[in-house]
Design a protein around this motif. Structure first.
Motif, PDB file in Angstrom:
ATOM      1  N   ARG A 153       9.189   4.970   2.729  1.00  0.00           N
ATOM      2  CA  ARG A 153       8.127   5.940   2.998  1.00  0.00           C
ATOM      3  C   ARG A 153       6.778   5.517   2.425  1.00  0.00           C
ATOM      4  N   SER A 154       6.777   4.411   1.680  1.00  0.00           N
ATOM      5  CA  SER A 154       5.556   3.943   1.014  1.00  0.00           C
ATOM      6  C   SER A 154       4.923   5.066   0.200  1.00  0.00           C
ATOM      7  N   SER A 155       5.755   5.738  -0.568  1.00  0.00           N
ATOM      8  CA  SER A 155       5.271   6.906  -1.305  1.00  0.00           C
ATOM      9  C   SER A 155       5.574   6.806  -2.789  1.00  0.00           C
ATOM     10  N   TRP A 156       4.635   7.309  -3.595  1.00  0.00           N
ATOM     11  CA  TRP A 156       4.803   7.429  -5.041  1.00  0.00           C
ATOM     12  C   TRP A 156       5.060   8.890  -5.393  1.00  0.00           C
ATOM     13  N   SER A 174       0.375   9.043  -5.945  1.00  0.00           N
ATOM     14  CA  SER A 174      -0.534   8.223  -6.749  1.00  0.00           C
ATOM     15  C   SER A 174       0.274   7.252  -7.603  1.00  0.00           C
ATOM     16  N   SER A 231       0.855  -1.191   0.000  1.00  0.00           N
ATOM     17  CA  SER A 231       0.000   0.000   0.000  1.00  0.00           C
ATOM     18  C   SER A 231       0.891   1.241   0.000  1.00  0.00           C
ATOM     19  N   HIS A 232       0.304   2.370  -0.315  1.00  0.00           N
ATOM     20  CA  HIS A 232       1.082   3.612  -0.313  1.00  0.00           C
ATOM     21  C   HIS A 232       0.397   4.640   0.582  1.00  0.00           C
ATOM     22  N   ARG A 233       1.232   5.424   1.268  1.00  0.00           N
ATOM     23  CA  ARG A 233       0.711   6.435   2.183  1.00  0.00           C
ATOM     24  C   ARG A 233       0.590   7.800   1.520  1.00  0.00           C
ATOM     25  N   SER A 234       1.322   8.002   0.433  1.00  0.00           N
ATOM     26  CA  SER A 234       1.242   9.291  -0.255  1.00  0.00           C
ATOM     27  C   SER A 234       1.524   9.106  -1.736  1.00  0.00           C
TER      28      SER A 234
END
Length: 395
Positions: A176-179, A113, A108-111
């Motif tokens: 950071r689970s970020s895109w 798209s 999953s991602h926190r920030s």
């Protein structure tokens, strides 16, 4: 283990950690139907022994797919995108390769798209982050903001959903689970899919691929620190048996084999011929040289290629036929390409291992670490007779 060799396949995912080649997914033809390979198994190919192991998988198992992009970061295999029975996807999964459970986890991602759904894309790994480039997929009409970054496939659309090729760059940070979608500058490649890519240091390279109805062999470089694109204008260094530069192609592979060279193999030509050419690209001279090798009778497309020991390149699977026309030529052999001179210790190990019967008593007297290394190579030569015979002809 229920089998000794991974099944033949094309469009699979493969990555290596220096000890094993990990293979997941892909598809094969059964009774003229395309069938995805099981999604709950992972195949491990030992780079030293040449032996396969099959491991069952559990957890949040991804759908069975082809055209997925995979890489290894911090001991985890990540896959993104791909095409399943429901079409292209933009889901992200990972599995820990070292805890022994082989449990899939949906990332999953926190920030940010994620990219739009796509397959036949590529990726680079830099500073623990994954950078995805290109591919073929679909978007809503309202999502197509720049026609220069998304080329619509005029033959594929439904209401307000359009399929096509892109040249977008997306970065995922697993810590950071970020895109993020970095803003790049410079001369970027045209939107494409089924291209090949490789990473050397802080530079990501792209070669060839399908651009609408044609295939190319151009080379581009993306500086992964400054996000600056540049096209590399190539020169050709002809060998005795070569008289042409690499032709346009898709479904080929590009593998870094030194700090200044890349190895390209196979693919599908502009006139839809499966290719068996091997080429070395020198980043310092910006020149191509055709490489002689022992697999000229083994063309491959939509295969995988990963760096093995001592700059070897391990090519696995793929098809030796034009899969959009025949789709019956899927393979499951592992081709080992020597792209650089071997160090002396490797030459000694291979020489002794290829003649294990002759040296069986001397092998037992070797120091433990060296003895184990030679015994692993003995297994490799025992299970790869063609490689053993070729090695003996090099005396």
């Amino acid at each position: 283990m229920s089998e000794t060799v991974a099944r033949e396949r094309s469009g699979h995912t493969a990555a290596t950690d220096g000890q094993y080649l990990y293979v997941w997914g892909g598809y094969v033809s059964v009774a003229e139907h395309e069938v995805f390979l099981p999604n709950d198994e992972l195949w491990l190919y030992d780079l030293e022994t040449g032996l396969w192991e099959r491991h069952g998988m559990c957890g949040s198992i991804p759908p069975s797919m082809s055209g997925t992009c995979g890489c290894i970061v911090n001991g985890h295999l990540y896959i993104f995108g791909g095409c399943c029975d429901d079409g292209q996807t933009n889901e992200h999964y990972s599995v820990n390769l070292h805890d022994g459970t082989f449990t899939w986890r949906k990332v999953s991602h926190r920030s940010g798209s994620p990219p739009s759904p796509r397959d036949k894309l590529s990726c680079w790994v830099h500073k623990g982050r994954m950078i995805y480039f290109g591919g073929y997929g679909h978007k809503l009409l309202s999502e197509i903001k720049d026609p220069k970054s998304f080329t619509v496939d005029e033959a594929s659309w439904a209401e307000d959903i359009f399929w096509g090729w892109n040249n977008e760059t997306h970065e995922f940070d697993p810590d950071r689970s970020s895109w993020t979608e970095p803003q790049t500058s410079g001369r970027s490649p045209a939107p494409r899919a089924a291209h090949a890519s490789a990473t050397i240091g802080s530079k990501g390279y792209v070669c060839g691929g399908r651009i609408k109805e044609t295939r190319t062999s151009d080379v581009f470089c993306l500086d992964l620190n400054s996000w600056t694109w540049s096209e590399i204008w190539c020169r050709v260094f002809l060998s005795v048996s070569s008289s042409a530069a690499p032709s346009g192609r898709s479904w080929h592979t590009l593998t870094s084999v030194s700090d200044s060279s890349l190895f390209m193999f196979g693919g599908l030509s502009v006139d839809c011929r499966p290719l068996s050419e091997g080429w070395i690209f020198n980043l310092e001279t910006k020149g191509w040289t055709r490489m002689e090798h022992q697999y000229k009778d083994k063309p491959r497309l939509w295969h995988s290629a990963c760096q093995g020991r001592d700059s070897d390149v391990i090519v696995f699977g793929g098809s030796h036929d034009y899969i959009l026309l025949v789709d019956k030529g899927h393979c499951n052999d592992a081709l080992v390409f020597q792209t650089q001179p071997y160090p002396l210790i490797r030459l000694c190990e291979d020489f002794i291992a290829s003649r294990a019967r002759m040296f069986r008593f001397q092998i037992l007297c070797l120091p433990p670490k060296l003895r184990r290394a030679v015994q692993k190579r003995t297994t490799f030569f025992r299970t790869n007779r063609k490689t053993r015979n070729i090695f003996r002809t090099l005396e």
